[in-house]
Design a protein around this motif. Structure first.
Motif, PDB file in Angstrom:
ATOM      1  N   ALA A  95     -15.291  38.028 -27.363  1.00  0.00           N
ATOM      2  CA  ALA A  95     -15.414  37.249 -26.117  1.00  0.00           C
ATOM      3  C   ALA A  95     -15.869  38.129 -24.957  1.00  0.00           C
ATOM      4  O   ALA A  95     -16.737  37.734 -24.165  1.00  0.00           O
ATOM      5  N   SER A  96     -15.293  39.327 -24.832  1.00  0.00           N
ATOM      6  CA  SER A  96     -15.692  40.228 -23.746  1.00  0.00           C
ATOM      7  C   SER A  96     -17.144  40.664 -23.886  1.00  0.00           C
ATOM      8  O   SER A  96     -17.887  40.738 -22.901  1.00  0.00           O
ATOM      9  N   VAL A  97     -17.562  40.935 -25.116  1.00  0.00           N
ATOM     10  CA  VAL A  97     -18.933  41.386 -25.346  1.00  0.00           C
ATOM     11  C   VAL A  97     -19.924  40.281 -24.972  1.00  0.00           C
ATOM     12  O   VAL A  97     -20.912  40.526 -24.275  1.00  0.00           O
ATOM     13  N   VAL A  98     -19.660  39.065 -25.422  1.00  0.00           N
ATOM     14  CA  VAL A  98     -20.552  37.950 -25.107  1.00  0.00           C
ATOM     15  C   VAL A  98     -20.592  37.690 -23.605  1.00  0.00           C
ATOM     16  O   VAL A  98     -21.658  37.478 -23.020  1.00  0.00           O
ATOM     17  N   ALA A  99     -19.424  37.713 -22.967  1.00  0.00           N
ATOM     18  CA  ALA A  99     -19.374  37.469 -21.523  1.00  0.00           C
ATOM     19  C   ALA A  99     -20.148  38.522 -20.746  1.00  0.00           C
ATOM     20  O   ALA A  99     -20.676  38.244 -19.661  1.00  0.00           O
ATOM     21  N   GLY A 100     -20.251  39.731 -21.303  1.00  0.00           N
ATOM     22  CA  GLY A 100     -21.021  40.787 -20.654  1.00  0.00           C
ATOM     23  C   GLY A 100     -22.519  40.586 -20.757  1.00  0.00           C
ATOM     24  O   GLY A 100     -23.287  41.248 -20.052  1.00  0.00           O
ATOM     25  N   VAL A 112     -17.803  31.325 -20.321  1.00  0.00           N
ATOM     26  CA  VAL A 112     -17.455  31.625 -21.709  1.00  0.00           C
ATOM     27  C   VAL A 112     -16.039  31.127 -21.960  1.00  0.00           C
ATOM     28  O   VAL A 112     -15.114  31.464 -21.224  1.00  0.00           O
ATOM     29  N   ILE A 113     -15.894  30.314 -22.989  1.00  0.00           N
ATOM     30  CA  ILE A 113     -14.581  29.805 -23.379  1.00  0.00           C
ATOM     31  C   ILE A 113     -14.166  30.545 -24.644  1.00  0.00           C
ATOM     32  O   ILE A 113     -14.836  30.449 -25.677  1.00  0.00           O
ATOM     33  N   ALA A 114     -13.081  31.297 -24.575  1.00  0.00           N
ATOM     34  CA  ALA A 114     -12.627  32.111 -25.691  1.00  0.00           C
ATOM     35  C   ALA A 114     -11.547  31.375 -26.475  1.00  0.00           C
ATOM     36  O   ALA A 114     -10.614  30.820 -25.882  1.00  0.00           O
ATOM     37  N   VAL A 115     -11.692  31.384 -27.785  1.00  0.00           N
ATOM     38  CA  VAL A 115     -10.713  30.751 -28.673  1.00  0.00           C
ATOM     39  C   VAL A 115     -10.169  31.808 -29.628  1.00  0.00           C
ATOM     40  O   VAL A 115     -10.868  32.221 -30.552  1.00  0.00           O
ATOM     41  N   LEU A 158      -7.218  37.231 -22.964  1.00  0.00           N
ATOM     42  CA  LEU A 158      -6.651  37.052 -21.619  1.00  0.00           C
ATOM     43  C   LEU A 158      -6.883  38.282 -20.745  1.00  0.00           C
ATOM     44  O   LEU A 158      -6.943  38.182 -19.520  1.00  0.00           O
ATOM     45  N   ASN A 159      -7.027  39.442 -21.386  1.00  0.00           N
ATOM     46  CA  ASN A 159      -7.244  40.691 -20.656  1.00  0.00           C
ATOM     47  C   ASN A 159      -8.701  41.134 -20.690  1.00  0.00           C
ATOM     48  O   ASN A 159      -8.987  42.328 -20.529  1.00  0.00           O
ATOM     49  N   SER A 160      -9.617  40.196 -20.883  1.00  0.00           N
ATOM     50  CA  SER A 160     -11.034  40.531 -20.969  1.00  0.00           C
ATOM     51  C   SER A 160     -11.492  41.308 -19.742  1.00  0.00           C
ATOM     52  O   SER A 160     -11.188  40.944 -18.596  1.00  0.00           O
ATOM     53  N   CYS A 161     -12.234  42.388 -19.981  1.00  0.00           N
ATOM     54  CA  CYS A 161     -12.752  43.168 -18.851  1.00  0.00           C
ATOM     55  C   CYS A 161     -14.010  42.538 -18.273  1.00  0.00           C
ATOM     56  O   CYS A 161     -14.441  42.897 -17.178  1.00  0.00           O
ATOM     57  N   VAL A 193      -9.624  31.060 -21.464  1.00  0.00           N
ATOM     58  CA  VAL A 193      -9.042  31.149 -22.805  1.00  0.00           C
ATOM     59  C   VAL A 193      -8.229  29.892 -23.102  1.00  0.00           C
ATOM     60  O   VAL A 193      -7.428  29.456 -22.256  1.00  0.00           O
ATOM     61  N   VAL A 194      -8.430  29.328 -24.279  1.00  0.00           N
ATOM     62  CA  VAL A 194      -7.603  28.215 -24.737  1.00  0.00           C
ATOM     63  C   VAL A 194      -6.618  28.737 -25.782  1.00  0.00           C
ATOM     64  O   VAL A 194      -6.619  29.915 -26.119  1.00  0.00           O
TER      65      VAL A 194
END
Length: 256
Positions: A190-195, A201-204, A224-227, A233-234
């Motif tokens: 999730a962090s990589v994609v959001a970067g 970005v919705i993380a599951v 939840l701690n994505s940089c 996050v769901v």
């Protein structure tokens, strides 16, 4: 009855196609229908833009059949039934009236009764998974979003253990209006994609992984701690919630 159906009814009254008494009768069915074992929220589509969804787990096929038939009879074009096992889906299909139609997606454990709508969102929803084991939850998100009128792009098995797989899809990532990322293990995808993306970005987090992943808890905490910013996050394995939220985002500003 959703916003579009209500608007259509009011226009038909204004043009004389539908009489006032008939329109009042249709609206009298709201706000809910009491089946005894369930109270159907017939105005949810009008309030929220998305009509009621049936949660299949814990309900008998007879209950699901009665709820589905009542929602379709009330004017709902498609009824989404989640967490529906294969045996229950077969019983449901056998008991529905001919012509209602039921399409079952076993991997997603979702059925759609009625007519699947055409895509009418403002863009595409990209769904990316860390591994093949995340695919059942990803399909729950994908079918949910499709049933709510969205175009889907699937990017499966593009996890950080082989980052080149993800980077080969940068065009799809950068063209998306919303991205759903599903990953177990440490949940780093999730962090990589959001970067890389300029959209929400919705993380599951999924319950995939070895012992210390704690059935998805490790991935949940990592997400939840994505940089990277812009990540929501769901809950663990909540593909439905991700698909629903992505659809809401993808329909913001779309004419009702």
């Amino acid at each position: 009855m959703d916003q579009r159906e209500t608007t259509r009814l009011l226009r038909q009254v204004a043009s004389g196609e539908v009489g006032v008494d008939d329109a009042v009768q249709r609206l009298r069915q709201a706000p809910f229908e009491d089946l005894g074992f369930a109270k159907l929220d017939l105005h949810r589509g009008l309030r929220q833009g998305i009509p009621e969804v049936v949660y299949g787990s814990g309900k008998t096929p007879e209950q699901i059949r009665a709820i589905t038939a009542a929602l379709l009879a009330a004017g709902q074009h498609a009824v989404l039934i989640t967490r529906l096992e294969t045996d229950a889906a077969a019983e449901l299909e056998a008991g529905l009236d001919t012509g209602m139609g039921l399409e079952y997606f076993p991997e997603a454990r979702i059925a759609v009764a009625g007519t699947m709508p055409p895509p009418d969102g403002m863009g595409r929803i990209v769904i990316a998974t860390g591994g093949t084991s995340d695919q059942p939850v990803a399909e729950e998100a994908a079918i949910t979003a499709q049933a709510l009128g969205n175009e889907i792009v699937r990017l499966y098995d593009v996890g950080v253990a082989g980052l080149h797989r993800l980077l080969s899809h940068t065009d799809e990532i950068m063209d998306a209006s919303v991205i759903i990322v599903l990953a177990g293990m440490e949940g780093a995808l999730a962090s990589v994609v959001a970067g890389l993306a300029d959209c929400p970005v919705i993380a599951v987090p999924t319950s995939v992984g070895y012992g210390a992943s704690y059935s998805g808890l490790a991935a949940l905490l990592s997400m939840l701690n994505s940089c990277a910013s812009g990540v929501s996050v769901v809950n663990i394995d909540n593909g439905f919630g991700a698909g629903y939220l992505a659809s809401m985002i993808n329909h913001m500003g779309v004419a009702k």
